[in-house]
Design a protein around this motif. Structure first.
Motif, PDB file in Angstrom:
ATOM      1  N   MET A 268       0.827  -1.202   0.000  1.00 51.89           N
ATOM      2  CA  MET A 268       0.000   0.000   0.000  1.00 51.89           C
ATOM      3  C   MET A 268       0.871   1.265   0.000  1.00 51.89           C
ATOM      4  SD  MET A 268      -3.053   1.195  -0.022  1.00 51.89           S
ATOM      5  CE  MET A 268      -3.976   2.668   0.402  1.00 51.89           C
ATOM      6  N   ILE A 269       1.865   1.313   0.894  1.00 49.74           N
ATOM      7  CA  ILE A 269       2.748   2.477   0.968  1.00 49.74           C
ATOM      8  C   ILE A 269       3.521   2.626  -0.332  1.00 49.74           C
ATOM      9  CG2 ILE A 269       4.761   3.436   2.137  1.00 49.74           C
ATOM     10  CD1 ILE A 269       3.730   2.268   4.717  1.00 49.74           C
ATOM     11  N   TRP A 270       4.015   1.487  -0.856  1.00 53.77           N
ATOM     12  CA  TRP A 270       4.763   1.527  -2.116  1.00 53.77           C
ATOM     13  C   TRP A 270       3.876   2.042  -3.248  1.00 53.77           C
ATOM     14  CZ3 TRP A 270       9.484   1.287  -4.213  1.00 53.77           C
ATOM     15  CH2 TRP A 270       9.563   1.049  -5.601  1.00 53.77           C
ATOM     16  N   ASP A 271       2.682   1.508  -3.363  1.00 51.98           N
ATOM     17  CA  ASP A 271       1.774   1.905  -4.442  1.00 51.98           C
ATOM     18  C   ASP A 271       1.396   3.373  -4.355  1.00 51.98           C
ATOM     19  OD1 ASP A 271       1.773  -0.656  -5.445  1.00 51.98           O
ATOM     20  OD2 ASP A 271      -0.049  -1.268  -4.370  1.00 51.98           O
ATOM     21  N   THR A 272       1.274   3.876  -3.132  1.00 53.88           N
ATOM     22  CA  THR A 272       0.838   5.258  -2.963  1.00 53.88           C
ATOM     23  C   THR A 272       1.961   6.256  -3.182  1.00 53.88           C
ATOM     24  OG1 THR A 272      -0.848   4.576  -1.363  1.00 53.88           O
ATOM     25  CG2 THR A 272      -0.211   6.905  -1.367  1.00 53.88           C
ATOM     26  N   PHE A 273       3.128   6.010  -2.588  1.00 52.73           N
ATOM     27  CA  PHE A 273       4.163   7.030  -2.538  1.00 52.73           C
ATOM     28  C   PHE A 273       5.334   6.822  -3.500  1.00 52.73           C
ATOM     29  CE2 PHE A 273       2.163   7.101   1.690  1.00 52.73           C
ATOM     30  CZ  PHE A 273       1.769   8.432   1.740  1.00 52.73           C
TER      31      PHE A 273
ATOM     32  N   ALA B 237       5.395   4.014  -6.299  1.00 55.08           N
ATOM     33  CA  ALA B 237       5.101   3.365  -7.575  1.00 55.08           C
ATOM     34  C   ALA B 237       4.967   4.347  -8.741  1.00 55.08           C
ATOM     35  CB  ALA B 237       3.839   2.505  -7.451  1.00 55.08           C
ATOM     36  N   PRO B 238       4.311   5.505  -8.558  1.00 57.05           N
ATOM     37  CA  PRO B 238       4.187   6.418  -9.707  1.00 57.05           C
ATOM     38  C   PRO B 238       5.527   6.820 -10.303  1.00 57.05           C
ATOM     39  CG  PRO B 238       2.699   7.074  -7.950  1.00 57.05           C
ATOM     40  CD  PRO B 238       3.579   6.008  -7.381  1.00 57.05           C
ATOM     41  N   PHE B 239       6.532   7.011  -9.453  1.00 51.90           N
ATOM     42  CA  PHE B 239       7.844   7.433  -9.953  1.00 51.90           C
ATOM     43  C   PHE B 239       8.660   6.246 -10.458  1.00 51.90           C
ATOM     44  CE2 PHE B 239       6.514  10.327  -6.539  1.00 51.90           C
ATOM     45  CZ  PHE B 239       6.399  11.500  -7.273  1.00 51.90           C
ATOM     46  N   ALA B 240       8.420   5.069  -9.901  1.00 57.94           N
ATOM     47  CA  ALA B 240       9.126   3.876 -10.364  1.00 57.94           C
ATOM     48  C   ALA B 240       8.600   3.402 -11.711  1.00 57.94           C
ATOM     49  CB  ALA B 240       8.997   2.758  -9.324  1.00 57.94           C
TER      50      ALA B 240
ATOM     51  N   MET C  87       6.778  10.966 -14.644  1.00 60.50           N
ATOM     52  CA  MET C  87       6.673  11.361 -13.248  1.00 60.50           C
ATOM     53  C   MET C  87       8.057  11.623 -12.656  1.00 60.50           C
ATOM     54  SD  MET C  87       3.510  11.592 -12.158  1.00 60.50           S
ATOM     55  CE  MET C  87       3.595  11.372 -10.380  1.00 60.50           C
ATOM     56  N   ARG C  88       9.028  10.806 -13.025  1.00 60.89           N
ATOM     57  CA  ARG C  88      10.390  11.027 -12.544  1.00 60.89           C
ATOM     58  C   ARG C  88      10.939  12.343 -13.070  1.00 60.89           C
ATOM     59  NH1 ARG C  88      10.729   5.432 -13.736  1.00 60.89           N
ATOM     60  NH2 ARG C  88      11.890   5.810 -15.676  1.00 60.89           N
ATOM     61  N   ARG C  89      10.687  12.619 -14.340  1.00 54.22           N
ATOM     62  CA  ARG C  89      11.151  13.878 -14.925  1.00 54.22           C
ATOM     63  C   ARG C  89      10.505  15.073 -14.223  1.00 54.22           C
ATOM     64  NH1 ARG C  89      13.533  13.915 -19.958  1.00 54.22           N
ATOM     65  NH2 ARG C  89      13.876  11.865 -20.904  1.00 54.22           N
ATOM     66  N   ALA C  90       9.208  14.961 -13.984  1.00 57.22           N
ATOM     67  CA  ALA C  90       8.499  16.046 -13.307  1.00 57.22           C
ATOM     68  C   ALA C  90       9.064  16.281 -11.911  1.00 57.22           C
ATOM     69  CB  ALA C  90       7.005  15.719 -13.228  1.00 57.22           C
ATOM     70  N   LEU C  91       9.349  15.205 -11.185  1.00 58.81           N
ATOM     71  CA  LEU C  91       9.888  15.333  -9.830  1.00 58.81           C
ATOM     72  C   LEU C  91      11.273  15.961  -9.852  1.00 58.81           C
ATOM     73  CD1 LEU C  91       9.558  14.805  -6.818  1.00 58.81           C
ATOM     74  CD2 LEU C  91      10.536  12.521  -7.179  1.00 58.81           C
ATOM     75  N   ILE C  92      12.129  15.509 -10.759  1.00 60.65           N
ATOM     76  CA  ILE C  92      13.480  16.068 -10.848  1.00 60.65           C
ATOM     77  C   ILE C  92      13.424  17.546 -11.203  1.00 60.65           C
ATOM     78  CG2 ILE C  92      15.628  16.000 -12.166  1.00 60.65           C
ATOM     79  CD1 ILE C  92      15.182  12.957 -12.430  1.00 60.65           C
ATOM     80  N   GLY C  93      12.584  17.888 -12.181  1.00 57.00           N
ATOM     81  CA  GLY C  93      12.465  19.292 -12.569  1.00 57.00           C
ATOM     82  C   GLY C  93      11.928  20.157 -11.447  1.00 57.00           C
ATOM     83  N   ALA C  94      10.923  19.670 -10.737  1.00 56.08           N
ATOM     84  CA  ALA C  94      10.329  20.446  -9.650  1.00 56.08           C
ATOM     85  C   ALA C  94      11.312  20.609  -8.490  1.00 56.08           C
ATOM     86  CB  ALA C  94       9.041  19.785  -9.176  1.00 56.08           C
TER      87      ALA C  94
END
Length: 289
Positions: free
Chosen positions: A1-6, A8-11, A16-23
């Motif tokens: 549950m924790i993995w899927d929520t927090f 998994a989207p970036f994995a 999503m990874r690009r957005a996180l790195i840019g932000a």
């Protein structure tokens, strides 16, 4: 549950990874810039400058479409021109700098929206106004990371005169002639970070990642170094939290990031140990007792 929520989207998704790195890169440069804007009582100047870059970016769009170099150069030129123009108006007329900035930014916003809306589609207008953090490519990431690097390096170089200019500009002018140059470098750094934020969050939201983390951090700490670090941390937390909310709730990513930053600010407003409402209320009760 924790993995899927927090996690998994970036994995699972590269965008999503690009957005996180840019932000994150944006927060590292923009949040400290917001701290100094706040210390100089120029918080609304950031908002004015964010709108000021719009006509330049719109002209870049008019010439080359959604081209990163064209919109970046246009936005940077427009932002610096408005900053210099507003300062010149303030020095040569009866108007104060805040009034001249307000006039320039309103004209800039109207002109930029008009250019984009007449030559592009509604999708293009939304892209310009609200950004596309989920669509950042390598070129945009390099630009934002480069701006963050230049910003942090420049702050390290001009830190002492910049802090003195925030605290006592008259004393700085009496002992050094660097005040004007420091102010110009600082405003250039603000414009640079707003241009980077423009590509990720759009012209209407770029200032949010600059000012909300800075304001929230001030409610927790007062030391300048800690203030910059906490502000950047809040900016990173807002970026991560906003992207998670956006992914799971199918909300637009840019506004979600700013909303999370707003939630952090509201929590800090109540519980911040360096000036929150709960701290002041507890102090009053202690004095009354």
């Amino acid at each position: 549950m924790i993995w899927d929520t927090f996690f998994a989207p970036f994995a699972e998704f590269e965008f999503m990874r690009r957005a996180l790195i840019g932000a994150i890169a944006l927060a590292l440069g923009a949040a400290p810039a917001g701290v100094f804007l706040m210390l100089r009582r120029m918080s609304l100047t950031g908002d004015a400058m964010a709108h000021a870059i719009l006509p330049g970016a719109a002209l870049g769009y008019l010439v080359a479409g959604l081209s990163l170099p064209a919109m970046t150069i246009g936005g940077l030129a427009a932002g610096i021109a408005v900053a210099v123009g507003a300062g010149a108006v303030a020095r040569t007329t009866i108007l104060k700098e805040d009034a001249s900035l307000a006039a320039f930014y309103l004209l800039s916003l109207a002109l930029g929206v008009t250019i984009v809306s007449t030559k592009g589609s509604n999708v293009d207008l939304l892209h310009v106004l609200f950004g596309s953090v989920l669509a950042l490519d390598d070129q945009a990431l390099l630009l934002i990371a480069g701006i963050a690097t230049v910003t942090l390096f420049a702050f390290a170089v001009i830190l002492r005169p910049l802090v003195l200019d925030c605290i006592d500009p008259n004393f700085l002018r009496s002992v050094s002639r660097s005040g004007a140059a420091v102010h110009l470098v600082f405003m250039t750094l603000v414009v640079l970070n707003l241009v980077g934020g423009f590509h990720a969050l759009g012209t209407l939201l770029a200032v949010g990642i600059m000012m909300l983390p800075a304001a929230a951090a001030r409610l927790w700490v007062s030391d300048l170094t800690a203030l910059c670090v906490v502000a950047a941390g809040f900016g990173i937390a807002s970026s991560y939290g906003g992207l998670i909310v956006s992914y799971h709730e199918s909300l637009p990513a840019g506004p979600s990031i700013i909303l999370v930053a707003g939630v952090i600010y509201m929590i800090s407003l109540v519980f911040g140990r360096a000036g929150g409402l709960a701290r002041d209320l507890g102090r009053r009760r202690h004095l009354e007792a």
